[in-house]
Motif scaffolding. Structure first.
Motif: not given
Lengths: 285, 176
Positions: A60, A69, A73, A77, A81, A84, A166
């Motif tokens: 991330i 990210i 992920t 996660d 994070s 996030i 991604r």
């Protein structure tokens, strides 16, 4: 398991792409959909290509105003994070209500998108963020807005040799608010009956950007475009919010199924859009 | 709609490449001969780790939960081959009869067990929760156990046991 298949664990993307080219190949990320579907006979790949060693698909990152990210992920996660938490609070809320702990620990963001289910909980918040998907294959990469990824019920533009590498979005400003609500039988380990994500940007008393994304009420996750247009460019009033909620409910194309009737889902959309837009607007006022 | 091409049943002829894999389970290396399509659940039970329970086999019940590199996963949704090279711990491997893990002891002392089928998975899920959240709130415990089903008792005693174990584990950490 009754199904038989070969399994590979490529150590890099090039090796993964080579394997994905073979007949009847399927990519395995968290496995919380694919393994269930293989056991039930709904999916019968001859070759399963496990992505578990591909660290390139993790991580991330935030670079300036851009968040990116990796496809692998996990839902857990997302919950751990700080990036996030700061840039995608609605996504955190959907991650929190996602399945059960063990599934959250392995299920991946790319997998939740690629499964194509209209009830995929991470997708409405990603619609509200105007997220972009990067698809990579041996032939190169392409980037597409998430709302142009799905083409119908469990169908999408991803080629079998492509991976969602991604997922990225622009970090929202301090004048924006995003919310998600999952209507389901329980808070844990339940499939969504109606999922609604709302994001508003406000500038000098006007709603400058509105996103209303609906899950589990159409063949794919959808934007309620007309509702968004009703809200944008205006100061929001209860009447305006009512009419946006009404419009979102009309945009839904729900079905009757084991979890709820179509009429209940339409009602749920109306109530939840009204509630979330009102909450977001009040928080920004 | 299936994402992979559905082949006629007899045509799914991926040659079953049986292979010996070395799994590290509860601190020891176990050699298991298994084809590529076996799950970790099947491989572990074949190898005698029958505390890993076979329940729903679709990720709803949590009876098969094991720790893989410290994180709780459903063994029924993990392929055996992909667990090679990772550290696997089952509920039985958390402690021993002589030196029980605080969660194991708390479940016994609180009577948080009825038929016992869900217990190994609950203990594994609780361990994974406490590793990240040493002092869990009621909501944290609920969230941590959201992938575990118990059809006997309900969860009140399970919650009590987890709170007891958490407090004991925090005490042990402070003493260290």
């Amino acid at each position: 398991m009754h199904a038989t298949f070969d399994l590979d664990r490529p150590a890099n993307l090039a090796a993964a792409f080579a394997l994905l080219k073979s007949e009847g190949a399927a990519a395995l990320a968290g496995g919380t959909n694919l393994i269930v579907d293989m056991r039930a006979g709904r999916e019968r790949p001859q070759r399963v290509v496990s992505l578990d060693r591909l660290e390139a698909l993790r991580g991330i990152r935030q670079t300036g105003g851009q968040v990116s990210i990796g496809g692998r992920t996990t839902v857990t996660d997302l919950l751990l994070s700080p990036v996030i938490a700061k840039t995608a609070p609605a996504l955190v809320e959907s991650a929190r209500l996602f399945a059960g702990q063990m599934v959250r620990n392995t299920a991946t963001v790319a997998g939740n998108i690629a499964c194509g289910s209209p009830a995929a909980d991470l997708v409405p918040p990603l619609f509200a963020l105007d997220a972009k998907l990067t698809l990579v294959s041996a032939r190169g990469r392409r980037t597409r807005p998430i709302d142009s990824f799905f083409t119908g019920y469990k169908t999408d533009i991803r080629r079998p040799t492509e991976l969602i590498s991604r997922i990225s979005w622009k970090a929202p400003t301090s004048r924006s608010c995003a919310l998600f609500y999952k209507l389901a039988r329980r808070k844990g380990d339940a499939i969504t009956v109606v999922g609604v994500a709302v994001a508003l940007d406000v500038d000098r008393g006007l709603c400058t950007r509105a996103r209303v994304a609906l899950g589990a009420v159409a063949p794919t996750v959808i934007h309620a475009r007309e509702a968004e247009a009703i809200l944008e460019g205006r100061p929001l009033t209860p009447e305006l919010i009512d009419s946006a909620a009404e419009s979102a409910s009309a945009a839904a194309r729900p079905i009757d199924d084991i979890r709820a009737s179509a009429a209940y889902r339409r009602h749920g959309v109306r109530v939840l859009v009204r509630r979330l837009v009102t909450q977001a607007w009040e928080r920004l006022a | 709609m299936p994402k992979t091409k559905v082949l006629a049943k007899g045509k799914a002829t991926a040659a079953a490449r049986d292979r010996s894999i070395a799994l590290r389970v509860n601190g020891r290396i176990v050699e298991v001969r298994t084809p590529p399509h076996r799950t970790l659940l099947e491989a572990l039970r074949d190898a005698g780790f029958v505390e890993v329970k076979r329940g729903c086999e679709k990720g709803d019940c949590g009876a098969c939960a094991v720790l893989v590199d410290g994180i709780a996963v459903d063994a029924c949704l993990t392929m055996a081959w992909t667990a090679e090279g990772r550290e696997i711990v089952t509920a039985a491997g958390l402690g021993s009869r002589e030196a029980m893990h605080p969660l194991q002891r708390a479940f016994v002392e609180r009577g948080a067990i009825q038929c016992g089928y869900c217990t190994p998975g609950l203990i594994v899920a609780a361990q994974s929760l406490l590793a990240k959240t040493p002092d869990p709130s009621e909501d944290d415990i609920r969230h941590g156990l959201s992938g575990n089903l118990c059809r006997c008792t309900g969860y009140a005693k399970v919650f009590e046991a987890i709170r007891d174990a958490a407090s004991e584990m925090r005490g042990a950490r402070r003493r260290r």
